[in-house]
Write an enzyme that holds these catalytic residues in place. Structure first.
Site, PDB file in Angstrom:
ATOM      1  N   ASP A  31       0.778  -1.228   0.000  1.00 29.78           N
ATOM      2  CA  ASP A  31       0.000   0.000   0.000  1.00 29.78           C
ATOM      3  C   ASP A  31       0.817   1.289   0.000  1.00 29.78           C
ATOM      4  O   ASP A  31       0.474   2.253  -0.671  1.00 29.78           O
ATOM      5  CB  ASP A  31      -0.910   0.030   1.240  1.00 29.78           C
ATOM      6  N   GLU A  70       2.951  -9.569  11.370  1.00 33.26           N
ATOM      7  CA  GLU A  70       2.524  -9.105  10.050  1.00 33.26           C
ATOM      8  C   GLU A  70       3.733  -8.784   9.178  1.00 33.26           C
ATOM      9  O   GLU A  70       3.796  -9.163   8.011  1.00 33.26           O
ATOM     10  CB  GLU A  70       1.641  -7.871  10.221  1.00 33.26           C
TER      11      GLU A  70
END
Length: 481
Positions: A203, A431
């Site tokens: 992103d 993550e």
């Protein structure tokens, strides 16, 4: 058939024993407990029909997350792996797109932004065939799904055939690829474009900075960032970047999710490499269903040639994004430019150059970096903790490990595999992590980290990942398009 008990003891091969440079990670001593902890993460994030990436930060179903998760779930329960993909495909739009989020109606609207009332898929997306029974976003994510479907099938072909899994998902996956190859060829060179940074999956990568700079941000008062409730602001995208993300998504929604009009359009090497790998996987699926798959293999090779023609920079030894609006390459070195290493028809010279770049000062694999960073270690925007601007991610490292093995780089692949397992274990299935130290960042108990650790544990090198190898086109029958 659930295989959790069967697979607690990992399969080991002579390839991992006694070789110079083998990883410090001891698979015999630790793999069983790592398997069980990874299974606990996936069980804890399982909703009954799909797996959320993280209960706190990402409480819905994400598109490319589910593909990677299914690849790992096949080692626990092939049925759950199939169900993961089937649930996602049930939310596919009539024009073929697979949305990047499928929203759970049981999750409060303020738990995640942008929420379903922002996307308004059933109304704003009506002309594009958005489903009326489930709420989704209107953008997409990288097309890993056919690759995942094939790997899930190979985990238990008998179960897959008894459920007609491939025959049911094949038409949907073919429609997905048609959408990308026709509706998203915005540059006219044969490659798919992304129309929002979120579509590429990385992103906040510096590759988006230049094309995003042309976007007028949405006013800060017009949205509330739920992500800051779960992560440190210094590790997340800035408010300015987020305002631009919201503006792009708003304009796309208000235009009825019609492609081609957006001011942001970028051809990304990883997105297209995954499309090509999945096109090869669709060829394997076609063969399983009685066709040759020849046309799909040929299309994958044409796409590989287009990728090299449009995005390869031989002087820099890697692939770059192309800004479709300016028709210029974006000179930012990101991990996306290394992912085409997964392609079997990549020219040998390009594959060799990518390996040298991977091990050189910009990415430092085998040197200062424990894992492949998401961005150039020497780059002006490098930050070891900020989202996609330096940290190492497990899915991109999993792809690089596959690519290294595919192109015969077995020693660095073994070392990377060992480092991935060790870091997944030590970080609590984070993550993402600091590429130098392995310090965990973002959410813990992250689903694709656990899933891909399982895949690395239980996939024998050189055997388990057949989809990206050379393909036998000798089967008889017609071609499924």
């Amino acid at each position: 058939m659930d295989r959790t008990t069967q697979l607690t003891a990992p399969r080991t091969t002579h390839h991992d024993r006694g070789r110079p440079g083998a990883a410090v990670y001891d698979p015999v001593r630790r793999a069983g407990s790592l398997h069980l902890r990874a299974a606990e993460v996936l069980n804890g994030n399982w909703t009954g029909t799909s797996t959320v990436p993280s209960r706190s930060l990402y409480p819905h179903q994400w598109s490319w997350d589910s593909a990677f998760i299914a690849i790992g779930l096949r080692h626990l329960s092939p049925l759950r792996g199939q169900t993961e993909l089937e649930t996602l495909l049930d939310a596919q739009w009539g024009d073929g797109r697979i949305p990047h989020i499928v929203f759970s109606p049981s999750v409060p609207l303020d738990a995640y932004f942008p929420s379903p009332d922002f996307w308004r898929s059933s109304t704003a997306g009506r002309a594009a065939g958005a489903p009326g029974t489930v709420q989704t976003s209107g953008i997409v994510q990288p097309p890993v799904h056919a690759l995942a479907a094939w790997l899930v099938h190979t985990a238990d072909p008998g179960l897959s055939r008894s459920r007609s899994f491939l025959s049911r998902v094949y038409p949907r996956l073919a429609a997905w690829h048609r959408y990308l190859l026709h509706r998203r060829d915005l540059g006219g060179g044969g490659l798919a474009s992304v129309v929002h940074p979120w579509e590429q999956g990385m992103d906040n990568a510096p590759s988006w900075d230049a094309p995003l700079s042309r976007v007028t941000p949405a006013p800060a008062r017009s949205f509330r960032r739920a992500d800051l409730d779960h992560g440190a602001a210094e590790d997340r995208p800035t408010d300015l970047d987020y305002g631009r993300y919201v503006r792009l998504a708003t304009d796309y929604r208000d235009g009825g999710y019609e492609d081609g009009a957006a001011g942001f359009a970028v051809e990304d090497p990883a997105f297209n490499a995954l499309l090509i790998a999945s096109e090869h996987a669709l060829a394997r699926i076609a063969r399983e269903l009685g066709a040759t798959g020849t046309a799909r293999h040929a299309r994958a090779e044409r796409l590989t040639a287009a990728l090299v023609d449009r995005l390869w920079d031989p002087a820099e030894g890697m692939f770059f994004c192309r800004d479709v609006r300016t028709d210029e390459l974006i000179p930012e070195r990101g991990v996306s430019g290394l992912v085409p290493l997964i392609l079997p028809a990549l020219p040998r010279s390009a594959a060799g150059a990518l390996v040298r770049t991977l091990r050189g000062p910009h990415f430092g694999l085998g040197g200062p970096a424990r894992l492949v960073p998401s961005y150039d270690l020497t780059g002006h925007a490098f930050d070891p903790h900020r989202y996609w601007r330096g940290p190492a991610w497990f899915n991109t490292n999993w792809l690089v490990e596959r690519g290294l093995r595919l192109h015969g780089e077995h020693a660095p692949a073994r070392r990377l595999r060992g480092a991935l397992l060790e870091t997944a274990d030590a970080s609590g299935f984070a993550e993402y992590v600091d590429p130098y130290t392995g310090e965990p960042c973002g959410a813990l108990g992250f689903s694709w980290t656990a899933a891909l650790a399982l895949d690395l544990l239980h996939g024998a090198p050189g055997v388990a990942h057949r989809t990206t190898e050379t393909f036998d086109e000798g089967a008889k029958g017609g071609d499924l398009r």
